[in-house]
Scaffold this motif. Structure first.
Motif, mmCIF file in Angstrom:
data_model
loop_
_atom_site.group_PDB
_atom_site.id
_atom_site.type_symbol
_atom_site.label_atom_id
_atom_site.label_comp_id
_atom_site.label_asym_id
_atom_site.label_seq_id
_atom_site.Cartn_x
_atom_site.Cartn_y
_atom_site.Cartn_z
ATOM 1 N N ASP A 1 0.873 -1.182 0.000
ATOM 2 C CA ASP A 1 0.000 0.000 0.000
ATOM 3 C C ASP A 1 0.906 1.226 0.000
ATOM 4 O OD1 ASP A 1 -1.880 1.929 0.276
ATOM 5 O OD2 ASP A 1 -2.645 1.280 2.229
ATOM 6 N N VAL A 2 1.076 1.837 -1.181
ATOM 7 C CA VAL A 2 1.955 3.000 -1.332
ATOM 8 C C VAL A 2 1.145 4.104 -1.998
ATOM 9 C CG1 VAL A 2 4.125 3.860 -2.279
ATOM 10 C CG2 VAL A 2 3.928 1.454 -1.590
ATOM 11 N N ARG A 3 0.935 5.198 -1.302
ATOM 12 C CA ARG A 3 0.123 6.296 -1.857
ATOM 13 C C ARG A 3 0.349 7.562 -1.062
ATOM 14 N NH1 ARG A 3 -5.181 5.796 1.136
ATOM 15 N NH2 ARG A 3 -4.937 3.958 2.445
ATOM 16 N N PHE A 4 -0.003 8.694 -1.690
ATOM 17 C CA PHE A 4 0.048 9.980 -1.004
ATOM 18 C C PHE A 4 -1.266 10.171 -0.234
ATOM 19 C CE2 PHE A 4 2.783 10.606 -4.735
ATOM 20 C CZ PHE A 4 3.954 11.003 -4.112
ATOM 21 N N VAL A 5 -1.152 10.653 1.005
ATOM 22 C CA VAL A 5 -2.346 10.885 1.816
ATOM 23 C C VAL A 5 -2.206 12.221 2.526
ATOM 24 C CG1 VAL A 5 -2.802 8.428 2.203
ATOM 25 C CG2 VAL A 5 -1.372 9.684 3.829
ATOM 26 N N SER A 6 -3.355 12.719 2.982
ATOM 27 C CA SER A 6 -3.396 13.940 3.793
ATOM 28 C C SER A 6 -4.252 13.676 4.996
ATOM 29 C CB SER A 6 -3.979 15.108 2.986
ATOM 30 O OG SER A 6 -4.233 16.223 3.823
ATOM 31 N N SER A 7 -3.759 14.022 6.174
ATOM 32 C CA SER A 7 -4.521 13.790 7.404
ATOM 33 C C SER A 7 -5.792 14.616 7.429
ATOM 34 C CB SER A 7 -3.664 14.126 8.633
ATOM 35 O OG SER A 7 -3.222 15.473 8.577
ATOM 36 N N GLN A 8 -5.828 15.715 6.654
ATOM 37 C CA GLN A 8 -7.025 16.551 6.622
ATOM 38 C C GLN A 8 -8.196 15.862 5.934
ATOM 39 O OE1 GLN A 8 -6.103 20.349 4.940
ATOM 40 N NE2 GLN A 8 -4.340 20.697 6.272
ATOM 41 N N TRP A 9 -7.901 14.800 5.170
ATOM 42 C CA TRP A 9 -8.957 14.100 4.446
ATOM 43 C C TRP A 9 -9.094 12.665 4.916
ATOM 44 C CZ3 TRP A 9 -12.176 16.877 1.602
ATOM 45 C CH2 TRP A 9 -11.737 18.144 1.194
ATOM 46 N N GLY A 10 -8.704 12.403 6.164
ATOM 47 C CA GLY A 10 -8.938 11.102 6.768
ATOM 48 C C GLY A 10 -8.188 9.958 6.109
ATOM 49 N N GLY A 11 -7.038 10.253 5.462
ATOM 50 C CA GLY A 11 -6.237 9.182 4.890
ATOM 51 C C GLY A 11 -6.586 8.799 3.473
ATOM 52 N N PHE A 12 -7.519 9.517 2.810
ATOM 53 C CA PHE A 12 -7.835 9.215 1.424
ATOM 54 C C PHE A 12 -6.659 9.595 0.530
ATOM 55 C CE2 PHE A 12 -12.127 9.608 3.189
ATOM 56 C CZ PHE A 12 -12.676 8.435 2.724
ATOM 57 N N GLY A 13 -6.523 8.901 -0.600
ATOM 58 C CA GLY A 13 -5.396 9.140 -1.485
ATOM 59 C C GLY A 13 -5.421 10.522 -2.115
ATOM 60 N N VAL A 14 -4.216 11.053 -2.408
ATOM 61 C CA VAL A 14 -4.055 12.359 -3.039
ATOM 62 C C VAL A 14 -3.257 12.164 -4.318
ATOM 63 C CG1 VAL A 14 -3.083 14.674 -2.813
ATOM 64 C CG2 VAL A 14 -4.123 13.569 -0.830
ATOM 65 N N SER A 15 -3.740 12.702 -5.442
ATOM 66 C CA SER A 15 -3.029 12.578 -6.717
ATOM 67 C C SER A 15 -2.641 13.933 -7.299
ATOM 68 C CB SER A 15 -3.875 11.813 -7.736
ATOM 69 O OG SER A 15 -5.110 12.488 -7.975
ATOM 70 N N ARG A 16 -3.254 15.011 -6.830
ATOM 71 C CA ARG A 16 -2.920 16.362 -7.291
ATOM 72 C C ARG A 16 -2.961 17.323 -6.120
ATOM 73 N NH1 ARG A 16 -2.789 17.746 -12.690
ATOM 74 N NH2 ARG A 16 -3.351 16.089 -14.160
ATOM 75 N N VAL A 17 -2.101 18.333 -6.185
ATOM 76 C CA VAL A 17 -2.050 19.368 -5.148
ATOM 77 C C VAL A 17 -2.018 20.719 -5.835
ATOM 78 C CG1 VAL A 17 -0.730 20.356 -3.247
ATOM 79 C CG2 VAL A 17 -0.851 17.880 -3.509
ATOM 80 N N ARG A 18 -2.941 21.604 -5.460
ATOM 81 C CA ARG A 18 -2.931 22.964 -6.004
ATOM 82 C C ARG A 18 -2.221 23.880 -5.013
ATOM 83 N NH1 ARG A 18 -5.052 26.197 -9.787
ATOM 84 N NH2 ARG A 18 -6.102 24.435 -10.781
ATOM 85 N N LEU A 19 -1.161 24.523 -5.485
ATOM 86 C CA LEU A 19 -0.401 25.458 -4.667
ATOM 87 C C LEU A 19 -0.840 26.873 -5.011
ATOM 88 C CD1 LEU A 19 3.137 23.843 -5.109
ATOM 89 C CD2 LEU A 19 1.535 23.503 -3.224
ATOM 90 N N GLY A 20 -1.304 27.604 -4.001
ATOM 91 C CA GLY A 20 -1.756 28.965 -4.219
ATOM 92 C C GLY A 20 -0.635 29.973 -4.030
ATOM 93 N N THR A 21 -1.019 31.245 -3.958
ATOM 94 C CA THR A 21 -0.031 32.317 -3.820
ATOM 95 C C THR A 21 -0.060 32.958 -2.447
ATOM 96 O OG1 THR A 21 -1.634 33.866 -4.769
ATOM 97 C CG2 THR A 21 -0.073 32.816 -6.289
ATOM 98 N N GLY A 22 -1.108 32.716 -1.671
ATOM 99 C CA GLY A 22 -1.175 33.293 -0.331
ATOM 100 C C GLY A 22 -0.269 32.558 0.633
ATOM 101 N N ASP A 23 -0.021 33.170 1.782
ATOM 102 C CA ASP A 23 0.873 32.577 2.775
ATOM 103 C C ASP A 23 0.384 31.216 3.246
ATOM 104 O OD1 ASP A 23 2.518 34.750 2.630
ATOM 105 O OD2 ASP A 23 1.593 35.802 4.326
ATOM 106 N N GLU A 24 -0.945 31.049 3.373
ATOM 107 C CA GLU A 24 -1.493 29.793 3.871
ATOM 108 C C GLU A 24 -1.544 28.707 2.800
ATOM 109 O OE1 GLU A 24 -5.256 30.505 5.621
ATOM 110 O OE2 GLU A 24 -4.490 31.750 7.243
ATOM 111 N N ASN A 25 -1.583 29.089 1.509
ATOM 112 C CA ASN A 25 -1.758 28.121 0.426
ATOM 113 C C ASN A 25 -0.493 27.899 -0.401
ATOM 114 O OD1 ASN A 25 -4.524 28.009 1.113
ATOM 115 N ND2 ASN A 25 -4.898 29.849 -0.090
ATOM 116 N N LYS A 26 0.550 28.674 -0.108
ATOM 117 C CA LYS A 26 1.759 28.588 -0.927
ATOM 118 C C LYS A 26 2.512 27.288 -0.679
ATOM 119 C CE LYS A 26 5.304 31.847 -2.463
ATOM 120 N NZ LYS A 26 4.537 32.353 -3.600
ATOM 121 N N GLU A 27 2.384 26.735 0.524
ATOM 122 C CA GLU A 27 3.107 25.518 0.894
ATOM 123 C C GLU A 27 2.131 24.468 1.410
ATOM 124 O OE1 GLU A 27 6.779 24.279 3.892
ATOM 125 O OE2 GLU A 27 6.505 26.360 3.236
ATOM 126 N N VAL A 28 2.292 23.231 0.958
ATOM 127 C CA VAL A 28 1.401 22.136 1.349
ATOM 128 C C VAL A 28 2.256 20.944 1.787
ATOM 129 C CG1 VAL A 28 -0.324 20.465 0.564
ATOM 130 C CG2 VAL A 28 -0.455 22.846 -0.184
#
Length: 412
Positions: free
Chosen positions: A83-110
């Motif tokens: 079981d090898v996949r990207f996950v985020s604790s904010q989504w309860g462990g569901f898989g992540v395949s894309r990440v949108r990086l914004g320009t604001g201080d809170e969204n610039k880094e993920v």
């Protein structure tokens, strides 16, 4: 000679233009290559066949525009059932395949995690996984090496990492009312932890978690910094039909493999809600003076606990009126959720024969040991039919006498 100088000058200008253009294109290519950055602090992992690891993967936007980064993992051929996949604790462990990086201080880094869990019957040895990130035609690869050992290598530090405590583990209250446990979640580790909440309550109960000072904000997880704590409110609402008794609850915090449980209890006192309603659902009725009027009333208990020793009383009535109840008492009235039908009470009203026609007020009360309820009625009194015919006869006689008098006067 002048001609030769002109030629050299033209060559110089041409070379200068080519140099500026090359510099511009190189800078554009460099900017394109730097549109996002990926940082994986730990690229060599030691783990056991029974372990599960979450490798930190940090993505950062290096431009002034939004960047959509596509993520993939190329797994070692020997790890086809892992079981090898990207996950985020904010989504309860569901898989992540894309990440949108914004320009604001809170969204610039993920920050996300690369979850690695060996498959069944995985063989100890060395494995290689390649993290692939791409955006706007730019692709990068980052190898992660895993040295797999037999059994379990990681130490289960769940109980020592997250600690739960509450001053009041048992709360008492009525069904249908909210009860809130104040819980302190303490992170005893030297690392920031994202904690997910899981609650276990009886079926049909409403339950939710809120920050201590923001009771209108319901949350499923919280970030706790190293060696610090957060205070939460765990609120439950027993349904109105919940019977009197004790009900155990569980409050869990989950962080990775850690699962810390806090046992709680609610003591439901029970509720009492007496109701009395006419069968017609109307609060007015007609009655003939001198005659009985029979009205049917439904009586029930909307609470969750029995109401005892219910008596039916007349709180207010016109003078000389007679009002009786059948029956006039109910020993025990169980909740409607249990009986599934109301009790029937017959009320007989009688107004005196000489009661003047009109509207009169009557107030009835059903009173038990735990609750009581009053109902206000309007009785419209009408005269008996016989008196109506007598009135008609009198009018006819009066009219006949008037015609006789007019006839005598006319002959004169």
């Amino acid at each position: 000679m002048h001609t030769t100088m002109n030629v050299h000058k033209k060559y110089f200008i041409l070379i200068l233009i080519i140099g500026v253009l090359f510099t511009f294109l190189a800078s554009e290519a460099t900017a394109q290559q730097r549109n996002f950055a990926v940082h994986i602090p730990f690229t060599g992992i030691e783990m056991g066949t029974e372990d599960e690891v979450h490798v930190d993967v940090n993505l950062r936007n290096m431009t002034n525009d939004d960047v959509d980064v596509k993520l993939e993992v190329e797994r070692d051929p020997k790890a086809d059932n892992w079981d090898v996949r990207f996950v985020s604790s904010q989504w309860g462990g569901f898989g992540v395949s894309r990440v949108r990086l914004g320009t604001g201080d809170e969204n610039k880094e993920v920050n996300i995690k690369l979850r690695i869990k060996p498959g069944e019957n995985a063989e100890p040895g060395n494995y290689k996984f390649i993290v692939k990130a791409s955006a706007n035609g730019v692709a990068r690869e980052y190898p992660v090496f895993v040295h797999l050992k037999g059994g379990k290598v990681a130490v289960d530090a769940g109980a020592g990492r997250i600690e739960l405590e509450t001053k009041y583990p048992v709360l008492e209250g009525a069904a249908g009312k909210s009860l809130s446990f104040e819980i302190k979640a303490k992170n005893n580790s030297d690392k920031e932890v994202v904690v997910d909440f899981v609650t276990v309550t009886p079926s049909g109960w409403n339950a939710y978690v809120t920050p201590r000072w923001e009771t209108d904000k319901r949350i499923n997880s919280i970030k706790i910094t190293a060696n610090s704590s957060e205070t939460l409110n765990f609120t439950v609402v027993p349904p109105i039909e919940t019977e009197k008794g004790e009900y155990p609850l569980e409050f869990h915090t989950k962080a990775g493999d850690s699962d810390v449980k806090l046992d709680l209890k609610v003591v439901v006192e029970g509720t009492y809600k007496l109701q009395i309603v006419p069968e017609t659902r109307r609060l007015n009725f007609d009655i003939v003076a001198g005659k009985e009027s029979q009205q049917i009333f439904y009586v029930w208990n909307e609470g969750s606990a029995p109401i005892e020793n219910i008596s039916f009383l007349v709180a207010s009535k016109p003078e000389d009126w007679e009002i009786t109840f059948k029956p006039d008492k109910i020993g025990v009235l169980e909740p409607l959720a249990k009986t599934e039908k109301p009790e029937i009470v017959e009320v007989i009203f009688k107004a005196p024969e000489r009661t003047i026609p009109g509207d009169y007020q009557v107030v009835l009360t059903a009173a038990g040991d735990q609750d009581k309820r009053s109902i206000e009625l309007r009785a419209t009194v009408k005269v008996p039919t016989t008196w109506g015919w007598i009135g008609v006869g009198i009018i006819i006689v009066v009219i006949a006498l008037l015609f006789g008098i007019f006839a005598k006067l006319k002959r004169r």
